[in-house]
Every structure is written in structure tokens, then in C-alpha cells.
Write an enzyme that holds these catalytic residues in place. Structure first.
Site, PDB file in Angstrom:
ATOM      1  N   ASP A  96       0.809  -1.229   0.000  1.00  0.00           N
ATOM      2  CA  ASP A  96       0.000   0.000   0.000  1.00  0.00           C
ATOM      3  C   ASP A  96       0.842   1.278   0.000  1.00  0.00           C
ATOM      4  OD1 ASP A  96      -2.114  -1.691   0.122  1.00  0.00           O
ATOM      5  OD2 ASP A  96      -2.710  -1.233   2.176  1.00  0.00           O
ATOM      6  N   HIS A 100      -5.572 -10.212  -4.239  1.00  0.00           N
ATOM      7  CA  HIS A 100      -4.273 -10.699  -3.768  1.00  0.00           C
ATOM      8  C   HIS A 100      -3.279 -11.012  -4.875  1.00  0.00           C
ATOM      9  CE1 HIS A 100      -6.930 -10.997  -0.349  1.00  0.00           C
ATOM     10  NE2 HIS A 100      -5.856 -10.955   0.404  1.00  0.00           N
ATOM     11  N   GLN A 130      -2.112  -8.861  -6.576  1.00  0.00           N
ATOM     12  CA  GLN A 130      -1.163  -7.745  -6.419  1.00  0.00           C
ATOM     13  C   GLN A 130      -0.096  -8.039  -5.370  1.00  0.00           C
ATOM     14  OE1 GLN A 130      -3.817  -3.880  -6.324  1.00  0.00           O
ATOM     15  NE2 GLN A 130      -5.006  -5.678  -5.810  1.00  0.00           N
TER      16      GLN A 130
HETATM   17  O1  F6P Z   1      -2.453  -3.995   4.244  1.00  0.00           O
HETATM   18  C1  F6P Z   1      -2.206  -4.312   2.952  1.00  0.00           C
HETATM   19  C2  F6P Z   1      -3.428  -4.812   2.246  1.00  0.00           C
HETATM   20  O2  F6P Z   1      -2.946  -5.094   0.990  1.00  0.00           O
HETATM   21  C3  F6P Z   1      -4.641  -3.871   2.198  1.00  0.00           C
HETATM   22  O3  F6P Z   1      -4.664  -2.997   1.111  1.00  0.00           O
HETATM   23  C4  F6P Z   1      -5.791  -4.840   2.138  1.00  0.00           C
HETATM   24  O4  F6P Z   1      -6.991  -4.269   2.629  1.00  0.00           O
HETATM   25  C5  F6P Z   1      -5.315  -5.941   3.005  1.00  0.00           C
HETATM   26  O5  F6P Z   1      -3.914  -5.997   2.838  1.00  0.00           O
HETATM   27  C6  F6P Z   1      -5.987  -7.264   2.744  1.00  0.00           C
HETATM   28  O6  F6P Z   1      -5.254  -8.257   3.371  1.00  0.00           O
HETATM   29  P1  F6P Z   1      -5.794  -9.682   3.860  1.00  0.00           P
HETATM   30  O7  F6P Z   1      -6.785 -10.144   2.845  1.00  0.00           O
HETATM   31  O8  F6P Z   1      -4.551 -10.501   3.907  1.00  0.00           O
HETATM   32  O9  F6P Z   1      -6.382  -9.482   5.203  1.00  0.00           O
END
Ligand code: F6P
Length: 342
Positions: free
Chosen positions: A127, A272, A274
Site C-alpha cells: 500500500d 491478492h 497484487q
Molecule cells: O495492508 C495491505 C493490504 O494489501 C490492504 O490494502 C488490504 O486491505 C489488506 O492488505 C488485505 O489483506 P488480507 O486479505 O490478507 O487481510
């Protein structure tokens, strides 16, 4: 000297490059020993360790994810958590800990440093919303993945006279949307920092259809309409750091645009994708240099610090500088993207 290493929070490309650099310099130049703590803060909390030496870090430079695994465990939410961590660090003979993570993981590191734990932080997050550093590693990879997706979506959108809405990650900050939107030639970029006006978005869409091209809208998962409302879907659950799970803005926006303009719209959620896979050269370079400097900070006894990129230099800043406040997209930077709207 025995050094513990952990990776916490959402994974991102480049974590393994940091671990490798820490271990390679630590062993080769300083003669240190390493202990890997599994699953972020859960490792020292529950004493879950893995061997960490040169053999374990061979071949991991280009690999995404983290060989130490990760979790969003928050020891400050667990009764006696901090004492447990201190006990387990002592039991493993740990003199210093390197914590690689984002706002949450380094937030814990900041508090532990205040409580006397010898900790050095390395900032990571796709991010790019940590203060104190020009960039975090993982961001460049995520932006490139999003840009490639946008490039591909242009041609299919044009073939079908469709609007394509691309939802990218970015809970509080729109850095991925901004950079990939500019790089990919998006017609509208929507970020959490600036609530959007759906009427204005629809006008841009209509203006674009007056050309031979189709609109591509890049939206951060955390973007919200000016009137508020429930355009961003959130699951009820909170993680250990109090974050809701976002997602759904892309679909909702596509539907709203279709209803209002009569143009066919489709949403693509990159999610994900990304975060996975191999890091770009920039992220490998940045992650490696963060790792090299983090272990040098341990050698210097410079605890309570975080590695930061300033220009092309890696510098040490107090952990609180990285975790105190999020780094957000400024109105000036957003205005640069706006030049291309419509
Ligand atoms: O914190 C990084 C991030 O990529 C956020 O943009 C996103 O909301 C979050 O991770 C989602 O992560 P997870 O699905 O692993 O909880």
C-alpha cells in the site's frame, strides 16, 4: 549475538529478499546467529521458531511470500502477551529482533521498543502508506501488476464499448490506484483520500465514449462516495488490529455507472494477485538494501529505529516516524492524475 527475525501482516513481494540480506550479512560480516520466528508476532508469543541460516535463505531472492510465514497477531490484544514475548526471546537467547512489517507489525515493534525490547524495523507494504520512507518494497511490484492488468483491459473494453472498473488494494491510501492509474492511462482514478462524486464519474464516462476509446476507472478498495453510504462492502469481522475487510466498491461502482449511463460496465478485482509472486527489480533492490542496513543497525545497537528510503539513501528513523501517521496521497498529486480524467 543471536538475532530473531519475523515477518508480520499482509505478505508482499520482497520479504524474502530482506530476510536473505539480513542473514547473509549478519553471518558473513558479523558472525551472528539467527532464529526465525514463524507467523509474525505469533512466533515470539507462542515460541514457534524455525532454523535460519545461509542454507535456508539460498534461492529465495526472487520468490514472493515469506519463508517465515505471516499473521496479523497483535500481542497487545492478548493478556500477558508482552511478558510472553519477553520470556520467549530470553529463552531463545535473543539479543535483538528484526521485525519486517507494515503499520500494525511495526506499531507493535514501536511499543515493544518503548518497553525495552531491542528491536529494529523494516517497512513493508504494497500500500506504500508508511510515513518516514519514500517507498516501501512490494509497492512497485503491485503497481506493475495493476498497470499490466489496465493495459490489457483497455483493448477488451474498446472492443465491446464497455466501461471497465479495476479495483485495486489500498485500504486507507490510494497510492496503488494513483500510480497504476497514471502508468496505465486510466480515465478516472478514485482514492480513499478524496471521496468521489458519482455524477462527475458518470460525466467522465460519457465524455470518454465520445472518443473512439472506452473508459477505464481505477478505484482503491477503500474509496467512498461523497454522500457516504454503503458502496464499500465490508465483512462484519475485525482483525486483531481492528480493520474491517474491504471489498466490493468495484462491483457497486460498475452497477451504478451502468444504471446511470446505460453503458455496459464490468468490474475486475485484482485482489491478492497484487501481493503474490516475484518482486520487481526495484523491490528486490530496495528490500535487499533495507535488510543490509537493518542488520547494520543491530550491530550498532541502534534499536527502536526503522529503515527508510530517502532519495537513494537508506537511513534510520525512529520507529514512531513510520508508524505514527499514515502517508496519504496529497491533493496536489491527485490533481496530476485528474488532468487525464474523462
Ligand atoms: O495492508 C495491505 C493490504 O494489501 C490492504 O490494502 C488490504 O486491505 C489488506 O492488505 C488485505 O489483506 P488480507 O486479505 O490478507 O487481510
Amino acid at each position: 549475538m543471536r538475532v530473531g527475525v519475523l515477518t508480520g501482516g499482509g505478505d508482499c513481494p520482497g520479504l524474502n529478499a530482506v530476510i536473505r540480506a539480513v542473514v547473509r550479512r549478519g553471518i558473513k560480516e558479523y558472525g551472528y546467529e539467527f532464529v526465525g520466528f514463524r507467523d509474525g508476532w505469533r512466533g515470539p508469543l507462542e515460541n514457534i521458531t524455525v532454523p535460519l541460516g545461509v542454507d535456508q535463505v539460498r534461492g529465495i531472492l526472487p520468490r514472493g511470500g515469506t519463508i517465515l510465514k505471516s499473521s496479523r497477531t497483535n500481542p497487545f490484544k492478548i493478556e500477558g502477551g508482552v511478558e510472553k514475548i519477553k520470556e520467549n526471546l530470553a529463552a531463545n537467547g535473543i539479543d535483538a529482533l528484526i521485525a519486517i512489517g507494515g503499520e500494525d507489525t511495526l506499531g507493535v515493534a514501536t511499543k515493544l521498543a518503548d518497553l525495552g525490547v531491542n528491536v529494529v524495523g523494516v517497512p513493508k507494504t504494497i500500500d506504500n502508506d508508511l510515513s518516514g520512507t519514500d517507498f516501501t518494497f512490494g509497492f512497485d511490484t503491485a503497481v506493475n501488476i495493476a498497470m499490466e492488468a489496465i493495459d490489457r483491459l483497455h483493448t477488451t473494453a474498446e472492443s465491446h464499448h464497455r466501461v471497465m472498473v479495476v479495483e485495486v488494494m489500498g485500504r486507507h491510501a490510494g497510492w496503488i490506484a494513483l500510480h497504476s492509474g497514471i502508468a496505465g492511462g486510466a480515465n478516472v482514478v478514485l482514492v480513499p483520500e478524496k471521496p468521489f462524486d458519482i455524477d462527475a464519474v458518470c460525466k467522465y464516462v460519457e465524455a470518454r465514449f465520445e472518443t473512439n476509446y472506452s473508459p477505464i476507472i481505477v478505484v482503491s478498495e477503500g474509496a467512498v462516495p461523497v454522500e457516504g453510504g454503503d458502496m464499500t462492502l465490508q465483512s462484519g469481522e475485525l482483525d486483531a488490529f481492528g480493520h474491517v475487510r474491504l471489498g466490493g466498491i468495484g462491483d457497486r461502482l460498475a452497477k451504478e455507472i451502468e444504471d446511470r449511463t446505460g453503458k455496459e460496465a464490468r468490474a475486475v478485482v485484482l485482489g491478492h494477485v497484487q501481493r503474490g509472486g516475484t518482486p520487481t527489480a526495484f523491490d528486490r533492490w530496495l528490500a535487499t538494501r533495507f535488510g543490509l542496513q537493518a542488520i547494520a543497525a543491530v550491530r550498532d545497537g541502534d534499536f527502536g529505529t526503522m529503515m527508510a528510503l530517502r532519495g537513494t539513501d537508506i537511513v534510520r528513523v525512529p520507529l514512531i516516524e513510520g508508524t505514527g501517521e499514515l502517508k496519504l496521497v496529497t491533493p496536489e498529486l491527485y490533481a496530476e492524475a485528474e488532468v487525464f480524467f474523462g
